[in-house]
Write a protein that holds these residues in place. Structure first.
Motif, PDB file in Angstrom:
ATOM      1  N   MET A   1       0.842  -1.190   0.000  1.00 51.97           N
ATOM      2  CA  MET A   1       0.000   0.000   0.000  1.00 51.97           C
ATOM      3  C   MET A   1       0.879   1.242   0.000  1.00 51.97           C
ATOM      4  O   MET A   1       1.807   1.357   0.797  1.00 51.97           O
ATOM      5  CB  MET A   1      -0.912   0.011   1.222  1.00 51.97           C
ATOM      6  N   MET A   2       0.601   2.158  -0.921  1.00 50.89           N
ATOM      7  CA  MET A   2       1.362   3.399  -1.013  1.00 50.89           C
ATOM      8  C   MET A   2       0.537   4.549  -0.461  1.00 50.89           C
ATOM      9  O   MET A   2      -0.613   4.749  -0.850  1.00 50.89           O
ATOM     10  CB  MET A   2       1.730   3.675  -2.466  1.00 50.89           C
ATOM     11  N   LEU A   3       1.098   5.318   0.476  1.00 43.06           N
ATOM     12  CA  LEU A   3       0.436   6.470   1.060  1.00 43.06           C
ATOM     13  C   LEU A   3       1.114   7.749   0.582  1.00 43.06           C
ATOM     14  O   LEU A   3       2.345   7.854   0.600  1.00 43.06           O
ATOM     15  CB  LEU A   3       0.484   6.408   2.592  1.00 43.06           C
ATOM     16  N   THR A   4       0.298   8.721   0.193  1.00 48.02           N
ATOM     17  CA  THR A   4       0.792  10.019  -0.263  1.00 48.02           C
ATOM     18  C   THR A   4       0.858  10.980   0.925  1.00 48.02           C
ATOM     19  O   THR A   4      -0.097  11.084   1.688  1.00 48.02           O
ATOM     20  CB  THR A   4      -0.138  10.585  -1.346  1.00 48.02           C
ATOM     21  N   CYS A   5       1.985  11.692   1.051  1.00 48.96           N
ATOM     22  CA  CYS A   5       2.218  12.495   2.250  1.00 48.96           C
ATOM     23  C   CYS A   5       2.600  13.927   1.897  1.00 48.96           C
ATOM     24  O   CYS A   5       3.183  14.196   0.845  1.00 48.96           O
ATOM     25  CB  CYS A   5       3.360  11.896   3.083  1.00 48.96           C
ATOM     26  N   TYR A   6       2.268  14.825   2.834  1.00 45.01           N
ATOM     27  CA  TYR A   6       2.799  16.183   2.855  1.00 45.01           C
ATOM     28  C   TYR A   6       3.622  16.330   4.135  1.00 45.01           C
ATOM     29  O   TYR A   6       3.226  15.825   5.199  1.00 45.01           O
ATOM     30  CB  TYR A   6       1.688  17.228   2.889  1.00 45.01           C
ATOM     31  N   ALA A   7       4.742  17.042   4.045  1.00 46.40           N
ATOM     32  CA  ALA A   7       5.524  17.421   5.219  1.00 46.40           C
ATOM     33  C   ALA A   7       5.372  18.925   5.419  1.00 46.40           C
ATOM     34  O   ALA A   7       5.532  19.699   4.466  1.00 46.40           O
ATOM     35  CB  ALA A   7       6.990  17.047   5.040  1.00 46.40           C
ATOM     36  N   VAL A   8       5.064  19.346   6.661  1.00 45.47           N
ATOM     37  CA  VAL A   8       4.764  20.757   6.923  1.00 45.47           C
ATOM     38  C   VAL A   8       5.495  21.202   8.188  1.00 45.47           C
ATOM     39  O   VAL A   8       5.230  20.695   9.274  1.00 45.47           O
ATOM     40  CB  VAL A   8       3.247  20.985   7.107  1.00 45.47           C
ATOM     41  N   ASP A   9       6.424  22.159   8.034  1.00 48.57           N
ATOM     42  CA  ASP A   9       7.148  22.687   9.186  1.00 48.57           C
ATOM     43  C   ASP A   9       7.819  23.993   8.776  1.00 48.57           C
ATOM     44  O   ASP A   9       8.387  24.083   7.685  1.00 48.57           O
ATOM     45  CB  ASP A   9       8.209  21.685   9.668  1.00 48.57           C
ATOM     46  N   ASP A  10       7.758  25.006   9.635  1.00 50.64           N
ATOM     47  CA  ASP A  10       8.383  26.290   9.297  1.00 50.64           C
ATOM     48  C   ASP A  10       9.859  26.332   9.683  1.00 50.64           C
ATOM     49  O   ASP A  10      10.540  27.328   9.409  1.00 50.64           O
ATOM     50  CB  ASP A  10       7.627  27.450   9.957  1.00 50.64           C
ATOM     51  N   GLU A  11      10.375  25.254  10.318  1.00 48.10           N
ATOM     52  CA  GLU A  11      11.798  25.159  10.624  1.00 48.10           C
ATOM     53  C   GLU A  11      12.474  24.322   9.533  1.00 48.10           C
ATOM     54  O   GLU A  11      12.175  23.130   9.398  1.00 48.10           O
ATOM     55  CB  GLU A  11      12.016  24.521  11.984  1.00 48.10           C
ATOM     56  N   PRO A  12      13.366  24.896   8.739  1.00 47.64           N
ATOM     57  CA  PRO A  12      13.958  24.173   7.603  1.00 47.64           C
ATOM     58  C   PRO A  12      14.619  22.847   7.989  1.00 47.64           C
ATOM     59  O   PRO A  12      14.448  21.845   7.278  1.00 47.64           O
ATOM     60  CB  PRO A  12      14.993  25.170   7.059  1.00 47.64           C
ATOM     61  N   ALA A  14      13.971  20.878  10.611  1.00 46.93           N
ATOM     62  CA  ALA A  14      12.943  19.904  10.993  1.00 46.93           C
ATOM     63  C   ALA A  14      12.206  19.395   9.753  1.00 46.93           C
ATOM     64  O   ALA A  14      11.903  18.199   9.648  1.00 46.93           O
ATOM     65  CB  ALA A  14      11.955  20.537  11.964  1.00 46.93           C
ATOM     66  N   LEU A  15      11.927  20.290   8.804  1.00 47.27           N
ATOM     67  CA  LEU A  15      11.253  19.893   7.565  1.00 47.27           C
ATOM     68  C   LEU A  15      12.124  18.932   6.770  1.00 47.27           C
ATOM     69  O   LEU A  15      11.636  17.928   6.241  1.00 47.27           O
ATOM     70  CB  LEU A  15      10.931  21.135   6.735  1.00 47.27           C
ATOM     71  N   GLN A  16      13.415  19.202   6.721  1.00 52.53           N
ATOM     72  CA  GLN A  16      14.330  18.325   5.995  1.00 52.53           C
ATOM     73  C   GLN A  16      14.374  16.939   6.617  1.00 52.53           C
ATOM     74  O   GLN A  16      14.393  15.925   5.913  1.00 52.53           O
ATOM     75  CB  GLN A  16      15.733  18.938   5.985  1.00 52.53           C
ATOM     76  N   THR A  17      14.366  16.884   7.956  1.00 52.38           N
ATOM     77  CA  THR A  17      14.404  15.591   8.651  1.00 52.38           C
ATOM     78  C   THR A  17      13.184  14.746   8.309  1.00 52.38           C
ATOM     79  O   THR A  17      13.298  13.557   7.996  1.00 52.38           O
ATOM     80  CB  THR A  17      14.473  15.802  10.173  1.00 52.38           C
ATOM     81  N   VAL A  18      12.002  15.348   8.366  1.00 45.33           N
ATOM     82  CA  VAL A  18      10.779  14.603   8.042  1.00 45.33           C
ATOM     83  C   VAL A  18      10.800  14.140   6.592  1.00 45.33           C
ATOM     84  O   VAL A  18      10.423  12.992   6.285  1.00 45.33           O
ATOM     85  CB  VAL A  18       9.530  15.456   8.327  1.00 45.33           C
ATOM     86  N   CYS A  19      11.249  14.994   5.685  1.00 46.12           N
ATOM     87  CA  CYS A  19      11.312  14.616   4.262  1.00 46.12           C
ATOM     88  C   CYS A  19      12.267  13.442   4.053  1.00 46.12           C
ATOM     89  O   CYS A  19      11.979  12.529   3.263  1.00 46.12           O
ATOM     90  CB  CYS A  19      11.748  15.809   3.422  1.00 46.12           C
TER      91      CYS A  19
END
Length: 251
Positions: A1-12, A14-19
Protein backbone atom coordinates in the motif's frame (compact mmCIF):
# COMPACT_ATOMS: atom_id res chain seq x y z
CA UNK A 1 0.00 0.00 0.00
CA UNK A 2 1.36 3.40 -1.01
CA UNK A 3 0.44 6.47 1.06
CA UNK A 4 0.79 10.02 -0.26
CA UNK A 5 2.22 12.50 2.25
CA UNK A 6 2.80 16.18 2.86
CA UNK A 7 5.52 17.42 5.22
CA UNK A 8 4.76 20.76 6.92
CA UNK A 9 7.15 22.69 9.19
CA UNK A 10 8.38 26.29 9.30
CA UNK A 11 11.80 25.16 10.62
CA UNK A 12 13.96 24.17 7.60
CA UNK A 13 16.02 21.59 9.49
CA UNK A 14 12.94 19.90 10.99
CA UNK A 15 11.25 19.89 7.57
CA UNK A 16 14.33 18.33 6.00
CA UNK A 17 14.40 15.59 8.65
CA UNK A 18 10.78 14.60 8.04
CA UNK A 19 11.31 14.62 4.26
CA UNK A 20 14.35 12.34 4.65
CA UNK A 21 12.39 9.96 6.89
CA UNK A 22 9.59 9.79 4.31
CA UNK A 23 12.06 9.17 1.48
CA UNK A 24 13.64 6.19 3.25
CA UNK A 25 10.32 4.57 4.26
CA UNK A 26 8.78 2.02 1.87
CA UNK A 27 5.13 2.70 1.17
CA UNK A 28 5.35 6.50 1.51
CA UNK A 29 5.43 9.06 -1.29
CA UNK A 30 6.29 12.69 -0.57
CA UNK A 31 3.86 14.77 -2.66
CA UNK A 32 4.82 18.16 -1.21
CA UNK A 33 6.75 19.98 1.50
CA UNK A 34 5.57 23.28 2.96
CA UNK A 35 6.64 25.87 5.51
CA UNK A 36 3.14 27.13 6.40
CA UNK A 37 -0.35 25.76 6.96
CA UNK A 38 -1.82 28.25 4.48
CA UNK A 39 0.34 26.77 1.73
CA UNK A 40 -1.04 23.35 2.60
CA UNK A 41 -4.65 24.52 2.31
CA UNK A 42 -4.00 25.89 -1.17
CA UNK A 43 -2.14 22.74 -2.22
CA UNK A 44 -4.94 20.45 -1.01
CA UNK A 45 -7.51 22.47 -2.95
CA UNK A 46 -5.46 22.10 -6.14
CA UNK A 47 -4.25 18.50 -5.64
CA UNK A 48 -5.26 16.09 -8.41
CA UNK A 49 -4.78 13.05 -6.17
CA UNK A 50 -5.91 12.64 -2.56
CA UNK A 51 -3.33 13.16 0.18
CA UNK A 52 -3.36 10.48 2.86
CA UNK A 53 -1.13 11.79 5.66
CA UNK A 54 0.07 15.20 6.86
CA UNK A 55 3.23 15.25 8.99
CA UNK A 56 2.33 18.57 10.57
CA UNK A 57 4.13 20.98 12.88
CA UNK A 58 1.94 22.85 15.39
CA UNK A 59 3.62 26.18 16.16
CA UNK A 60 3.59 28.07 12.84
CA UNK A 61 2.71 31.70 11.99
CA UNK A 62 -0.74 32.83 10.76
CA UNK A 63 -2.40 29.41 10.99
CA UNK A 64 -0.98 26.78 13.33
CA UNK A 65 -1.16 23.02 12.89
CA UNK A 66 -4.07 22.46 15.27
CA UNK A 67 -6.09 25.17 13.55
CA UNK A 68 -5.36 23.58 10.17
CA UNK A 69 -6.49 20.18 11.48
CA UNK A 70 -9.78 21.72 12.67
CA UNK A 71 -10.32 23.40 9.29
CA UNK A 72 -9.79 20.11 7.47
CA UNK A 73 -12.13 18.29 9.88
CA UNK A 74 -14.90 20.84 9.33
CA UNK A 75 -14.88 20.60 5.55
CA UNK A 76 -17.69 18.62 3.94
CA UNK A 77 -17.29 15.86 1.38
CA UNK A 78 -14.82 13.00 1.52
CA UNK A 79 -12.62 12.67 4.63
CA UNK A 80 -9.39 14.64 4.35
CA UNK A 81 -5.84 13.52 5.12
CA UNK A 82 -5.03 12.09 8.54
CA UNK A 83 -2.61 14.06 10.69
CA UNK A 84 0.59 13.08 12.48
CA UNK A 85 1.72 16.05 14.58
CA UNK A 86 5.47 16.75 14.77
CA UNK A 87 6.11 19.36 17.44
CA UNK A 88 8.54 20.51 20.10
CA UNK A 89 5.68 21.04 22.58
CA UNK A 90 4.08 18.23 24.57
CA UNK A 91 1.24 20.33 26.03
CA UNK A 92 -0.93 20.07 22.90
CA UNK A 93 -1.30 16.27 23.09
CA UNK A 94 -4.87 16.43 24.46
CA UNK A 95 -5.96 18.82 21.71
CA UNK A 96 -4.41 16.52 19.12
CA UNK A 97 -6.66 13.70 20.38
CA UNK A 98 -9.70 15.98 19.99
CA UNK A 99 -8.92 16.42 16.26
CA UNK A 100 -8.33 12.64 15.95
CA UNK A 101 -4.65 12.82 15.04
CA UNK A 102 -3.07 9.47 14.21
CA UNK A 103 -0.01 10.19 16.35
CA UNK A 104 1.85 12.91 18.23
CA UNK A 105 5.63 13.02 17.85
CA UNK A 106 7.63 15.31 20.14
CA UNK A 107 10.87 16.72 18.72
CA UNK A 108 13.54 15.58 18.60
CA UNK A 109 12.07 12.22 17.55
CA UNK A 110 14.04 9.46 15.88
CA UNK A 111 13.25 7.26 12.91
CA UNK A 112 11.84 4.52 15.13
CA UNK A 113 9.23 6.95 16.51
CA UNK A 114 8.45 8.12 12.99
CA UNK A 115 8.06 4.54 11.76
CA UNK A 116 5.63 3.74 14.58
CA UNK A 117 3.40 6.60 13.38
CA UNK A 118 3.67 5.35 9.80
CA UNK A 119 2.53 1.88 10.86
CA UNK A 120 -0.55 3.42 12.49
CA UNK A 121 -1.35 5.25 9.26
CA UNK A 122 -0.86 2.10 7.20
CA UNK A 123 -3.07 0.09 9.56
CA UNK A 124 -5.79 2.74 9.34
CA UNK A 125 -5.83 2.84 5.53
CA UNK A 126 -5.51 -0.93 5.22
CA UNK A 127 -8.67 -1.31 7.26
CA UNK A 128 -10.41 1.52 5.42
CA UNK A 129 -9.63 0.14 1.96
CA UNK A 130 -10.29 -3.53 2.70
CA UNK A 131 -12.89 -5.05 0.33
CA UNK A 132 -16.27 -5.42 1.97
CA UNK A 133 -18.02 -8.81 1.70
CA UNK A 134 -21.62 -8.67 0.55
CA UNK A 135 -23.93 -8.74 3.60
CA UNK A 136 -26.70 -11.31 3.85
CA UNK A 137 -29.95 -9.94 2.43
CA UNK A 138 -31.98 -8.97 5.43
CA UNK A 139 -33.66 -6.01 7.00
CA UNK A 140 -32.46 -5.17 10.49
CA UNK A 141 -35.18 -5.25 13.12
CA UNK A 142 -36.32 -2.04 14.75
CA UNK A 143 -34.47 -1.36 17.97
CA UNK A 144 -36.22 -0.80 21.28
CA UNK A 145 -35.44 2.48 23.03
CA UNK A 146 -31.88 2.46 24.33
CA UNK A 147 -30.89 -0.58 22.23
CA UNK A 148 -28.03 1.20 20.49
CA UNK A 149 -24.71 2.89 21.08
CA UNK A 150 -22.95 5.95 19.72
CA UNK A 151 -19.49 5.75 18.16
CA UNK A 152 -17.22 8.47 16.82
CA UNK A 153 -16.63 8.22 13.06
CA UNK A 154 -15.68 10.85 10.47
CA UNK A 155 -15.62 13.61 13.13
CA UNK A 156 -19.19 12.97 14.30
CA UNK A 157 -21.16 10.68 16.62
CA UNK A 158 -22.96 7.93 14.73
CA UNK A 159 -25.89 5.99 16.24
CA UNK A 160 -25.51 2.23 15.72
CA UNK A 161 -28.38 -0.16 16.44
CA UNK A 162 -27.07 -3.19 18.34
CA UNK A 163 -29.17 -5.74 16.44
CA UNK A 164 -27.73 -4.36 13.21
CA UNK A 165 -24.14 -5.25 14.19
CA UNK A 166 -22.99 -8.55 12.69
CA UNK A 167 -19.34 -8.38 13.72
CA UNK A 168 -16.66 -5.92 14.78
CA UNK A 169 -13.10 -6.15 13.54
CA UNK A 170 -10.26 -4.49 15.42
CA UNK A 171 -6.92 -3.20 14.15
CA UNK A 172 -4.66 -1.36 16.61
CA UNK A 173 -6.55 1.74 17.79
CA UNK A 174 -9.41 1.37 15.30
CA UNK A 175 -12.49 -0.81 14.98
CA UNK A 176 -14.51 -1.63 11.88
CA UNK A 177 -18.20 -2.20 12.67
CA UNK A 178 -20.00 -4.41 10.12
CA UNK A 179 -23.77 -3.95 9.87
CA UNK A 180 -26.57 -5.74 8.01
CA UNK A 181 -28.04 -2.45 6.83
CA UNK A 182 -24.91 -1.10 5.12
CA UNK A 183 -22.29 -2.87 3.00
CA UNK A 184 -19.68 -0.34 4.07
CA UNK A 185 -18.05 -0.94 7.46
CA UNK A 186 -18.17 1.93 9.92
CA UNK A 187 -14.60 2.83 10.91
CA UNK A 188 -14.22 4.32 14.37
CA UNK A 189 -11.25 5.49 16.44
CA UNK A 190 -12.11 3.10 19.28
CA UNK A 191 -10.33 0.00 20.51
CA UNK A 192 -12.00 -3.39 20.38
CA UNK A 193 -11.66 -3.67 24.16
CA UNK A 194 -13.53 -0.38 24.69
CA UNK A 195 -16.40 -1.57 22.48
CA UNK A 196 -16.45 -4.98 24.18
CA UNK A 197 -17.05 -3.27 27.53
CA UNK A 198 -20.04 -1.35 26.13
CA UNK A 199 -21.77 -4.28 24.39
CA UNK A 200 -24.19 -6.62 26.23
CA UNK A 201 -22.43 -9.92 26.90
CA UNK A 202 -25.57 -11.95 26.21
CA UNK A 203 -25.61 -10.73 22.59
CA UNK A 204 -21.96 -10.19 21.68
CA UNK A 205 -18.84 -12.27 22.30
CA UNK A 206 -15.12 -11.74 21.78
CA UNK A 207 -13.87 -14.82 19.90
CA UNK A 208 -10.46 -13.58 18.76
CA UNK A 209 -8.08 -10.74 19.58
CA UNK A 210 -9.34 -9.07 16.38
CA UNK A 211 -13.05 -9.99 16.37
CA UNK A 212 -16.28 -9.54 18.31
CA UNK A 213 -19.30 -11.34 16.83
CA UNK A 214 -23.03 -10.72 17.10
CA UNK A 215 -24.26 -14.05 18.43
CA UNK A 216 -27.66 -13.76 16.73
CA UNK A 217 -25.97 -13.44 13.33
CA UNK A 218 -23.96 -16.69 13.43
CA UNK A 219 -25.18 -18.92 10.59
CA UNK A 220 -22.91 -21.92 11.25
CA UNK A 221 -20.00 -23.08 13.39
CA UNK A 222 -17.11 -25.10 12.03
CA UNK A 223 -13.91 -26.46 13.48
CA UNK A 224 -12.34 -23.37 14.96
CA UNK A 225 -14.40 -20.97 12.82
CA UNK A 226 -17.69 -19.09 12.86
CA UNK A 227 -19.63 -18.24 9.72
CA UNK A 228 -21.47 -14.91 9.53
CA UNK A 229 -22.95 -14.31 6.10
CA UNK A 230 -20.09 -14.85 3.64
CA UNK A 231 -17.36 -14.15 6.19
CA UNK A 232 -15.51 -16.83 8.14
CA UNK A 233 -14.28 -15.69 11.58
CA UNK A 234 -11.55 -17.62 13.48
CA UNK A 235 -12.04 -18.62 17.11
CA UNK A 236 -8.71 -18.41 18.93
CA UNK A 237 -7.60 -20.70 21.77
CA UNK A 238 -7.84 -17.85 24.27
CA UNK A 239 -11.60 -17.48 23.71
CA UNK A 240 -12.54 -21.04 22.72
CA UNK A 241 -13.64 -22.21 26.17
CA UNK A 242 -16.09 -19.35 26.62
CA UNK A 243 -17.49 -19.83 23.12
CA UNK A 244 -17.86 -23.61 23.63
CA UNK A 245 -19.68 -22.94 26.90
CA UNK A 246 -22.07 -20.67 25.02
CA UNK A 247 -22.71 -23.41 22.42
CA UNK A 248 -23.30 -26.04 25.12
CA UNK A 249 -26.37 -24.13 26.29
CA UNK A 250 -28.01 -24.75 22.93
CA UNK A 251 -26.95 -28.34 22.28
Amino acid sequence: MMLTCYAVDDEPLALQTVCEFIAQTPGLTLAGKFSSALQVLRALQQAEQPVDVLFLDIQMPNLNGLELARVLASRGGAPGPRVVFTTAYSQFALESYQVEALDYLVKPFDYEDFLRAVHKAQAYYQLLRRPVPAPPPATPPAAPAGDYLYVKADYQLVRVVLDDITLIEGLDDYASIHRRSDARPLLTLTTLKALEEKLPAQRFMRVHRSYIVGLNHISSVGRGTIQIGEQSIPVSERYRAAFDAYLDRWR
